[in-house]
Motif scaffolding. Structure first.
Motif, PDB file in Angstrom:
ATOM      1  N   ILE A  65       0.849  -1.188   0.000  1.00  0.00           N
ATOM      2  CA  ILE A  65       0.000   0.000   0.000  1.00  0.00           C
ATOM      3  C   ILE A  65       0.885   1.239   0.000  1.00  0.00           C
ATOM      4  O   ILE A  65       1.935   1.257   0.633  1.00  0.00           O
ATOM      5  CB  ILE A  65      -0.921  -0.001   1.241  1.00  0.00           C
ATOM      6  CG1 ILE A  65      -1.943  -1.133   1.138  1.00  0.00           C
ATOM      7  CG2 ILE A  65      -1.635   1.325   1.416  1.00  0.00           C
ATOM      8  CD1 ILE A  65      -2.925  -0.995   0.002  1.00  0.00           C
ATOM      9  N   ASP A  66       0.450   2.285  -0.716  1.00  0.00           N
ATOM     10  CA  ASP A  66       1.170   3.554  -0.718  1.00  0.00           C
ATOM     11  C   ASP A  66       0.858   4.341   0.554  1.00  0.00           C
ATOM     12  O   ASP A  66      -0.301   4.410   0.978  1.00  0.00           O
ATOM     13  CB  ASP A  66       0.750   4.405  -1.923  1.00  0.00           C
ATOM     14  CG  ASP A  66       1.571   4.054  -3.141  1.00  0.00           C
ATOM     15  OD1 ASP A  66       2.646   3.484  -2.971  1.00  0.00           O
ATOM     16  OD2 ASP A  66       1.124   4.328  -4.256  1.00  0.00           O
ATOM     17  N   VAL A  67       1.902   4.929   1.153  1.00  0.00           N
ATOM     18  CA  VAL A  67       1.717   5.819   2.298  1.00  0.00           C
ATOM     19  C   VAL A  67       2.068   7.236   1.838  1.00  0.00           C
ATOM     20  O   VAL A  67       3.191   7.492   1.414  1.00  0.00           O
ATOM     21  CB  VAL A  67       2.604   5.408   3.491  1.00  0.00           C
ATOM     22  CG1 VAL A  67       2.400   6.362   4.665  1.00  0.00           C
ATOM     23  CG2 VAL A  67       2.286   3.989   3.909  1.00  0.00           C
ATOM     24  N   ILE A  68       1.100   8.143   1.901  1.00  0.00           N
ATOM     25  CA  ILE A  68       1.282   9.511   1.416  1.00  0.00           C
ATOM     26  C   ILE A  68       1.401  10.432   2.620  1.00  0.00           C
ATOM     27  O   ILE A  68       0.449  10.599   3.382  1.00  0.00           O
ATOM     28  CB  ILE A  68       0.104   9.938   0.519  1.00  0.00           C
ATOM     29  CG1 ILE A  68      -0.039   8.949  -0.656  1.00  0.00           C
ATOM     30  CG2 ILE A  68       0.296  11.359   0.021  1.00  0.00           C
ATOM     31  CD1 ILE A  68      -1.297   9.161  -1.467  1.00  0.00           C
ATOM     32  N   VAL A  69       2.595  11.006   2.790  1.00  0.00           N
ATOM     33  CA  VAL A  69       2.844  11.935   3.890  1.00  0.00           C
ATOM     34  C   VAL A  69       3.006  13.324   3.288  1.00  0.00           C
ATOM     35  O   VAL A  69       3.958  13.590   2.554  1.00  0.00           O
ATOM     36  CB  VAL A  69       4.114  11.538   4.680  1.00  0.00           C
ATOM     37  CG1 VAL A  69       4.338  12.500   5.835  1.00  0.00           C
ATOM     38  CG2 VAL A  69       3.994  10.110   5.200  1.00  0.00           C
ATOM     39  N   ASP A  70       2.055  14.203   3.570  1.00  0.00           N
ATOM     40  CA  ASP A  70       2.108  15.551   3.013  1.00  0.00           C
ATOM     41  C   ASP A  70       1.992  16.577   4.140  1.00  0.00           C
ATOM     42  O   ASP A  70       2.208  16.256   5.313  1.00  0.00           O
ATOM     43  CB  ASP A  70       1.007  15.748   1.963  1.00  0.00           C
ATOM     44  CG  ASP A  70      -0.374  15.387   2.528  1.00  0.00           C
ATOM     45  OD1 ASP A  70      -0.510  15.364   3.766  1.00  0.00           O
ATOM     46  OD2 ASP A  70      -1.299  15.148   1.738  1.00  0.00           O
ATOM     47  N   ASP A  71       1.657  17.808   3.770  1.00  0.00           N
ATOM     48  CA  ASP A  71       1.597  18.895   4.753  1.00  0.00           C
ATOM     49  C   ASP A  71       0.276  18.951   5.513  1.00  0.00           C
ATOM     50  O   ASP A  71       0.084  19.864   6.336  1.00  0.00           O
ATOM     51  CB  ASP A  71       1.811  20.249   4.041  1.00  0.00           C
ATOM     52  CG  ASP A  71       3.209  20.345   3.436  1.00  0.00           C
ATOM     53  OD1 ASP A  71       4.104  19.664   3.972  1.00  0.00           O
ATOM     54  OD2 ASP A  71       3.387  21.085   2.458  1.00  0.00           O
ATOM     55  N   THR A  72      -0.634  18.025   5.259  1.00  0.00           N
ATOM     56  CA  THR A  72      -1.908  18.028   5.979  1.00  0.00           C
ATOM     57  C   THR A  72      -1.658  17.802   7.470  1.00  0.00           C
ATOM     58  O   THR A  72      -1.064  16.787   7.850  1.00  0.00           O
ATOM     59  CB  THR A  72      -2.829  16.928   5.439  1.00  0.00           C
ATOM     60  OG1 THR A  72      -2.978  17.087   4.024  1.00  0.00           O
ATOM     61  CG2 THR A  72      -4.181  17.003   6.123  1.00  0.00           C
ATOM     62  N   PRO A  73      -2.095  18.701   8.322  1.00  0.00           N
ATOM     63  CA  PRO A  73      -1.768  18.550   9.756  1.00  0.00           C
ATOM     64  C   PRO A  73      -2.547  17.408  10.408  1.00  0.00           C
ATOM     65  O   PRO A  73      -3.733  17.221  10.159  1.00  0.00           O
ATOM     66  CB  PRO A  73      -2.189  19.905  10.354  1.00  0.00           C
ATOM     67  CG  PRO A  73      -3.210  20.441   9.407  1.00  0.00           C
ATOM     68  CD  PRO A  73      -2.839  19.939   8.044  1.00  0.00           C
ATOM     69  N   GLY A  74      -1.848  16.621  11.228  1.00  0.00           N
ATOM     70  CA  GLY A  74      -2.487  15.616  12.061  1.00  0.00           C
ATOM     71  C   GLY A  74      -2.993  14.391  11.342  1.00  0.00           C
ATOM     72  O   GLY A  74      -3.777  13.631  11.917  1.00  0.00           O
ATOM     73  N   SER A  75      -2.548  14.132  10.112  1.00  0.00           N
ATOM     74  CA  SER A  75      -3.042  12.953   9.401  1.00  0.00           C
ATOM     75  C   SER A  75      -2.110  12.604   8.245  1.00  0.00           C
ATOM     76  O   SER A  75      -1.355  13.438   7.758  1.00  0.00           O
ATOM     77  CB  SER A  75      -4.462  13.194   8.857  1.00  0.00           C
ATOM     78  OG  SER A  75      -4.439  14.193   7.852  1.00  0.00           O
ATOM     79  N   ILE A  76      -2.179  11.333   7.853  1.00  0.00           N
ATOM     80  CA  ILE A  76      -1.518  10.847   6.646  1.00  0.00           C
ATOM     81  C   ILE A  76      -2.532  10.005   5.881  1.00  0.00           C
ATOM     82  O   ILE A  76      -3.572   9.621   6.412  1.00  0.00           O
ATOM     83  CB  ILE A  76      -0.258  10.012   6.952  1.00  0.00           C
ATOM     84  CG1 ILE A  76      -0.633   8.764   7.761  1.00  0.00           C
ATOM     85  CG2 ILE A  76       0.778  10.820   7.679  1.00  0.00           C
ATOM     86  CD1 ILE A  76       0.523   7.822   7.961  1.00  0.00           C
ATOM     87  N   VAL A  77      -2.234   9.719   4.617  1.00  0.00           N
ATOM     88  CA  VAL A  77      -3.155   9.000   3.751  1.00  0.00           C
ATOM     89  C   VAL A  77      -2.499   7.704   3.293  1.00  0.00           C
ATOM     90  O   VAL A  77      -1.326   7.698   2.892  1.00  0.00           O
ATOM     91  CB  VAL A  77      -3.547   9.852   2.525  1.00  0.00           C
ATOM     92  CG1 VAL A  77      -4.436   9.057   1.577  1.00  0.00           C
ATOM     93  CG2 VAL A  77      -4.252  11.119   2.969  1.00  0.00           C
TER      94      VAL A  77
END
Length: 506
Positions: A228-240
């Motif tokens: 599964i892909d783990v997307i870590v971006d600038d969204t505060p308090g969460s990852i996708v």
């Protein structure tokens, strides 16, 4: 006067005696000093010889040690030179082998091109010969065949239309509408569109760095273990977390939540947690199957069949959750059967199990209706139920009232407002085709389609595939994708080959 004379003579004698005494004393003292100086000189000479001797010995020792170190350094230099020469020879051999393989590939490609040209020439000759024998061109032959098929098909179509018109006139349209509306209202299940991404909340943004790990080791280990892909971006308090396979995405979500709760995030702990979650998911699948059976009131199913039913929770049908869709079809089929006087038990059971083949269609080739009928027959279900499952897509045509009811209930569930989402279904199908294509090559252990199908990561057996074969495999898979699949964007092919050594200290 005489007294003064004696005094004077006495003073002169005393002075002379003192002078000689002092002179004798000084002379003796000089002799002693001379003797001591000669002794000191001799001692200094002896010490100088000893120092010189010791210095020579030390110099010889240093010289020997320097020579010894020089010899060792020279030996190391010789060894390094020998290793470099061996590596250079090995590289030369590999280059020669690569050149040879490349030459073989070029020659085979040329041979294939030549064979293709010969086949095309032979095909053209055969076409010309057929045209000569038939006394008509290829286009004329096609036109004649299509015209004949159209004439025959038009007669069948007209006959079928007349047949169905007669059947429909015999039934009351208003009664049918009422029955369908009543069956749907009894079910009243919500429409849930499955997406391909899940958001995981974090206790703090500091956890993003721990999830990524040093040089990305943690996130790479997690993606490799789950697919599964783990997307870590600038969204505060969460990852996708993103992936088309619902089972993998659920496993990844639960594993990540457990790792965040535990706080120990490193590759070994990640693999251990993912394996534990996979075991828990198997238990969850069994519970989901039992809940579905209990919810619909279906009885008499084998425990292993209930487990297979639970796997539908992680499949998607036209954007709907397959298990919810099956429960809905069971409700609608039971309602229709009650109104039409059919066997409600058969309709209820066949409606719940009509898509059971989708739980294993990625493992067993064939249409899911045929697969589902085989599974139902294997677990000893009645022929009425088996036929209703097999015929719910009109292949073969339903021959019993219960089979027709299940087919109608399936169509109602699929075509009601909000149920269809073909774009997601087609997208998931393309990703599964991509993974199945990659898994078909020798030496491939597992493969994952990620980044919405723009990348595929292929993990190979390091004992069966060497580095050169890995490069060749990536090229072969890329060529196969270009030939057999159609994608709007280029697909990047990653072939991963790694060796792990594990030992336990007891």
């Amino acid at each position: 006067m005489e007294t003064l004379l004696f005094i004077f003579i006495g003073l002169a004698a005393g002075g002379a005696g003192g002078y000689f005494y002092y002179k004798n004393k000084v002379s003796n003292k000089n002799k002693d000093l001379l003797s001591e100086s000669e002794k000191a000189f001799r001692d200094a000479k002896i010490q100088a010889k000893e120092i010189l001797y010791n210095a020579r010995n030390e110099a010889l020792k240093l010289q020997d040690e320097v020579k010894k170190n020089e010899r060792k350094r020279q030996e190391r230099i010789d060894q390094l030179e020998e290793r470099l020469l061996q590596k250079e020879k090995s590289l030369d051999d590999k280059n020669e082998a690569i050149d040879k393989v490349k030459g073989d590939i070029d020659s085979k490609a040329a041979s294939i091109r030549k064979m293709r040209e010969e086949v095309e020439l032979l095909h053209r000759k055969q076409s010309l010969e057929l045209e000569r024998v038939a006394a008509m061109s290829t286009e004329e032959a096609k036109s004649m065949i299509l015209k004949k098929v159209e004439e025959e098909a038009s007669e069948d179509i007209v006959a079928q239309i007349k047949k169905y018109e007669k059947t429909l006139k015999e039934k009351a349209g208003e009664k049918a509408k009422w029955i369908i509306a009543d069956a749907i209202s009894r079910c009243a299940s919500e429409t849930t569109a499955e997406s391909t991404a899940t958001t995981v909340n974090l206790p703090s943004d500091d956890m993003k760095g721990r999830i990524i790990g040093r040089e990305g080791r943690n996130i790479n280990a997690f993606e490799q273990a789950t697919g599964i892909d783990v997307i870590v971006d600038d969204t505060p308090g969460s990852i996708v977390i993103s992936g088309f396979d619902l089972v993998r995405r659920y496993v990844a979500k639960v594993a990540l939540e457990r790792l965040l709760e535990d706080g120990r995030i490193h590759p070994a702990r990640i693999e251990e947690t993912v394996e534990k979650v996979k075991e828990d998911v198997n238990v969850l699948i069994k519970d989901l199957g039992e809940k579905a059976v209990l919810q619909t009131g279906v009885t008499g199913l084998h425990p292993n069949l209930i487990k297979i039913l639970g796997r539908l929770k992680f499949r998607v049908t036209h954007g709907q959750n397959a298990l919810k869709h099956s429960i809905e079809v069971s409700y609608i089929a039971a309602g229709l059967a009650a109104e039409l006087g059919a066997d409600a038990t058969v309709c209820q059971k066949a409606g719940l199990l009509h898509d059971i083949g989708k739980a294993v269609d990625h493992e067993i080739p064939g249409h899911h209706a045929k697969i589902g009928a085989d599974i139902a027959r294997k677990f000893g279900l009645s022929e009425d139920v088996v036929h209703a499952i097999e015929a719910h897509h009109d292949d073969p045509a339903p021959t019993t009232l219960e089979a027709q009811i299940v087919q109608a209930a399936n169509l109602i569930s699929n075509t009601r407002p909000g149920a269809q989402k073909d774009n997601l279904d087609a997208h998931i199908k393309r990703l599964m085709e991509l993974e199945n294509l990659c898994n078909g090559f020798d030496g491939v252990e597992k493969s994952y389609a990620v980044q919405a199908g723009t990348e595929v990561r292929i993990f190979v057996n390091a004992e069966k595939v060497d580095d050169l074969q890995a490069v060749r495999l990536s090229h072969q898979i890329a060529m196969k994708i270009e030939k057999d699949l159609h994608y709007p964007e280029p697909v990047k092919v990653y072939v991963v080959r790694e060796t792990r050594a594990v030992e336990y200290a007891e």
